[in-house]
Design an enzyme around this catalytic site. Sequence first.
Site, PDB file in Angstrom:
ATOM      1  N   HIS A  99       0.955  -1.135   0.028  1.00 59.67           N
ATOM      2  CA  HIS A  99      -0.203  -0.045   0.023  1.00 59.67           C
ATOM      3  C   HIS A  99       0.711   1.201   0.067  1.00 59.67           C
ATOM      4  CE1 HIS A  99      -2.810   2.964   1.245  1.00 59.67           C
ATOM      5  NE2 HIS A  99      -3.680   2.221   1.085  1.00 59.67           N
ATOM      6  N   GLU A 173      -3.762   1.861  -7.176  1.00 67.11           N
ATOM      7  CA  GLU A 173      -4.155   3.023  -6.518  1.00 67.11           C
ATOM      8  C   GLU A 173      -3.159   4.333  -6.672  1.00 67.11           C
ATOM      9  OE1 GLU A 173      -6.504   1.913  -2.779  1.00 67.11           O
ATOM     10  OE2 GLU A 173      -4.181   1.874  -2.156  1.00 67.11           O
TER      11      GLU A 173
HETATM   12  P1  PGA Z   1      -9.657   6.292   0.604  1.00 63.37           P
HETATM   13  O1  PGA Z   1      -8.301   5.006   0.942  1.00 63.37           O
HETATM   14  O2  PGA Z   1     -10.637   5.223   0.078  1.00 63.37           O
HETATM   15  O3  PGA Z   1      -9.888   6.883   1.957  1.00 63.37           O
HETATM   16  O4  PGA Z   1      -9.090   7.246  -0.299  1.00 63.37           O
HETATM   17  C1  PGA Z   1      -8.195   4.092  -0.070  1.00 63.37           C
HETATM   18  C2  PGA Z   1      -6.965   3.273   0.301  1.00 63.37           C
HETATM   19  O5  PGA Z   1      -6.027   3.828   0.841  1.00 63.37           O
HETATM   20  O6  PGA Z   1      -6.761   2.148  -0.006  1.00 63.37           O
END
Ligand code: PGA
Length: 253
Positions: A99, A173
């Site tokens: 992540h 992401e």
């Molecule tokens: P968020 O986080 O939906 O609060 O933007 C997503 C993530 O970090 O996986």
Amino acid sequence: MDDKFLYIANWKMSLTLNESLNYLSSFYDPFVALAAHETTKLIIAPSTEGLFPIAQVIKDSGIELAGQCCASHERGSLTGQTSALSLRELGCTYCIAGHSERRRLAGETDTAVAKQVSCLLSNDIIPIACVGEDDAAYQNKTTLNSLENQLSPIVEVVQQSSNKRTPLCIAYEPHWAIGADKAANNDHIDSVLAWISTYLEKSSLGRPYRLIYGGSVTSQNGARLKEIKHISGFLIGRASLDFQELEKIVHYN
Ligand code: PGA
């Protein structure tokens, strides 16, 4: 791997142990109802200390459990780390790897993330390997270079893994969309997922894979994000901490 849409609730460190348990018990029946939907798979990723008690609460409920990270080694003198083997003993069927918050705050490198993926596969845990460009790469239009740097070591360990059964999830992401005001737009996500899909197809992974999007998914944008061609899941941070919001995202199916 079945073709259910994955909703991965990443609770990060937003809730304490007691708050996590209270949240889950306050909405237990509706959580189970969401997980029982025939097109839906609901996966909760609590912080590490929550894994054991939450595993007891969700046993046989259809809700699945994910770790938020794991060590890059099977075992050893690694103070403060959690092994993939322990995650499996705790009942995790999935685990997030790499992540962007771990990459940024804990200094996890592309190579370390790939090793985590390898440990997860060795323990039959489905890795949710996160890749994404930072704001500078997005602005400079070098998104695909960043993604290739992150993906190639992951692909290498997946190809080398002797466990060919366990599928792989790649979560796209973009760093600039995490914890932000709005998600990336569909054209951008669509082109990136198409590129990842082609990259993985060429890599002969020998196993099924899924592409997931994460970064400011909400009930306002869930429906339009689900229209993206290669998408088969969401990694949801803040919106997963509000049950009504999560329910609305799922019910746009
Ligand atoms: P968020 O986080 O939906 O609060 O933007 C997503 C993530 O970090 O996986």
